[in-house]
Design an enzyme around this catalytic site. Structure first.
Site, PDB file in Angstrom:
ATOM      1  N   CYS A 158      37.048  70.635 -12.512  1.00  0.00           N
ATOM      2  CA  CYS A 158      36.370  71.141 -11.310  1.00  0.00           C
ATOM      3  C   CYS A 158      36.575  70.114 -10.201  1.00  0.00           C
ATOM      4  CB  CYS A 158      34.892  71.424 -11.581  1.00  0.00           C
ATOM      5  SG  CYS A 158      33.937  69.979 -12.089  1.00  0.00           S
ATOM      6  N   ASN A 210      33.565  66.846 -11.383  1.00  0.00           N
ATOM      7  CA  ASN A 210      33.396  66.512 -12.809  1.00  0.00           C
ATOM      8  C   ASN A 210      31.963  66.073 -13.129  1.00  0.00           C
ATOM      9  OD1 ASN A 210      34.813  64.193 -15.272  1.00  0.00           O
ATOM     10  ND2 ASN A 210      34.267  66.308 -15.538  1.00  0.00           N
ATOM     11  N   CYS A 251      29.326  68.788 -12.604  1.00  0.00           N
ATOM     12  CA  CYS A 251      28.584  70.050 -12.800  1.00  0.00           C
ATOM     13  C   CYS A 251      29.340  71.009 -13.722  1.00  0.00           C
ATOM     14  CB  CYS A 251      28.298  70.732 -11.459  1.00  0.00           C
ATOM     15  SG  CYS A 251      27.211  69.772 -10.377  1.00  0.00           S
ATOM     16  N   ARG A 252      30.331  71.700 -13.170  1.00  0.00           N
ATOM     17  CA  ARG A 252      30.952  72.805 -13.913  1.00  0.00           C
ATOM     18  C   ARG A 252      31.821  72.346 -15.090  1.00  0.00           C
ATOM     19  NH1 ARG A 252      33.611  75.237  -8.689  1.00  0.00           N
ATOM     20  NH2 ARG A 252      33.614  72.980  -8.296  1.00  0.00           N
ATOM     21  N   SER A 253      32.726  71.391 -14.864  1.00  0.00           N
ATOM     22  CA  SER A 253      33.659  71.049 -15.960  1.00  0.00           C
ATOM     23  C   SER A 253      32.984  70.323 -17.129  1.00  0.00           C
ATOM     24  CB  SER A 253      34.896  70.306 -15.451  1.00  0.00           C
ATOM     25  OG  SER A 253      34.569  69.082 -14.856  1.00  0.00           O
ATOM     26  N   ASP A 283      30.770  76.899  -7.191  1.00  0.00           N
ATOM     27  CA  ASP A 283      30.284  75.525  -7.057  1.00  0.00           C
ATOM     28  C   ASP A 283      28.772  75.556  -6.813  1.00  0.00           C
ATOM     29  OD1 ASP A 283      29.628  73.000  -6.242  1.00  0.00           O
ATOM     30  OD2 ASP A 283      31.290  72.796  -4.836  1.00  0.00           O
TER      31      ASP A 283
HETATM   32  P1  4NP Z   1      31.485  70.212  -9.640  1.00  0.00           P
HETATM   33  O1  4NP Z   1      30.385  70.254  -8.488  1.00  0.00           O
HETATM   34  O2  4NP Z   1      32.843  70.295  -8.961  1.00  0.00           O
HETATM   35  O3  4NP Z   1      31.172  71.428 -10.440  1.00  0.00           O
HETATM   36  O4  4NP Z   1      31.271  68.913 -10.376  1.00  0.00           O
HETATM   37  C1  4NP Z   1      30.426  69.446  -7.343  1.00  0.00           C
HETATM   38  C2  4NP Z   1      30.019  68.134  -7.433  1.00  0.00           C
HETATM   39  C3  4NP Z   1      30.021  67.340  -6.288  1.00  0.00           C
HETATM   40  C4  4NP Z   1      30.445  67.865  -5.090  1.00  0.00           C
HETATM   41  C5  4NP Z   1      30.870  69.181  -5.023  1.00  0.00           C
HETATM   42  C6  4NP Z   1      30.857  69.965  -6.159  1.00  0.00           C
HETATM   43  N1  4NP Z   1      30.443  67.069  -3.923  1.00  0.00           N
HETATM   44  O5  4NP Z   1      30.798  67.573  -2.854  1.00  0.00           O
HETATM   45  O6  4NP Z   1      30.096  65.881  -4.002  1.00  0.00           O
END
Ligand code: 4NP
Length: 164
Positions: free
Chosen positions: A9, A12, A14-16, A126
């Site tokens: 993602c 790294n 939240c989703r992954s 996201d």
């Molecule tokens: P992820 O979520 O890609 O599922 O880990 C996010 C984590 C951080 C951010 C965006 C999405 N950020 O903009 O910091």
């Protein structure tokens, strides 16, 4: 040699990591831990070294899934290290393939939602800037997609074994 899956993602956190640990949960239930292994990474460097987001950890815990892990960034060597690379959304997919300068690994990279059978979404949204419902939604979508992914991998591993 186990079959290696990498979930990717943006951050790294939240989703992954959720996809990685949900998949590990299903792999353990299926007693396939020696055959399929999982890791996760982010396309960005924003959260390198960080633990998964607390809101994500809470949503996963409601479904009985723990989220260990430390964020790392996707690297070009991952194309060789993994058999299948699962992008959570289309931006992740494009960012991963932008590092495949010779177009050698395109068939290793797939969208996670392609494996969902009950849910219609094309991307894992996201959840970072939204409320807790978004995190619950990610877990439920990933439970569906991981189920389909496990069936797909079992078929692929099975085919590989027959050919040996
Ligand atoms: P992820 O979520 O890609 O599922 O880990 C996010 C984590 C951080 C951010 C965006 C999405 N950020 O903009 O910091």
């Amino acid at each position: 040699m186990p079959y290696r899956l990498l979930f990717v993602c943006l951050g790294n956190i939240c989703r992954s990591p959720s996809a990685e640990n949900i998949m590990n949960h299903l792999i353990q239930q299926a007693k396939l831990s020696d055959k399929i292994v999982c890791d996760s990474a982010g396309t960005s460097n924003y959260h390198i070294g960080a633990a998964p987001d607390r809101r994500m950890t809470a949503a996963a815990a409601k479904r009985g899934i723990q989220l260990p892990g430390i964020a790392r960034q996707f690297q070009v060597s991952d194309f060789e290290e993994f058999d299948l690379i699962l992008a959570m959304d289309k931006a992740n997919y494009r960012d991963i393939l932008s590092l495949d300068t010779k177009g050698k690994y395109k068939n290793k990279v797939k969208l996670m939602c392609d494996f969902a059978s009950h849910r219609q979404e094309k991307e894992v949204p996201d959840p970072y800037y939204g409320g807790s419902q978004g995190f619950d939604n990610v877990i439920d979508l990933l439970l569906d997609a991981c189920d389909g992914l496990l069936q797909y991998v079992v078929r692929r591993v099975g085919i590989a074994r027959q050919r040996l």
